[in-house]
Write a protein that holds these residues in place. Sequence first.
Motif: not given
Length: 101
Positions: A47-55, A61-64
């Motif tokens: 999930p960390l890599d997926r979130m980084a890829s999505l961002i 930045l709204r994702l963060i």
Amino acid sequence: MESHNLLREVFKETSPKQIAEDMGLSLSLIYKWSQAPGEDSSGTTNPLDRMASLIESTEDLRLIQWLCRKKKWLLCRKPRKGESDFSESDASHQLDCSGIC
């Protein structure tokens, strides 16, 4: 630090079995997150890599911001090149986080 290595460190303090139960996922999937993904490894994209890829893909930045608000954290960005640098020893300087949180 690679995300799978970070997860391996986290799993030393938090039981992967508990994480699997809390998230409703298989224990084997949780363990695969802590292994390097690739042809020679049984790891999977975590999930960390997926979130980084999505961002990275959206540059939004709204994702963060959403994640920080969800956990009641404060997000402050590092100054961009050309902006004045923040020095922790400079007590008179304050970070401007108003546009981020």
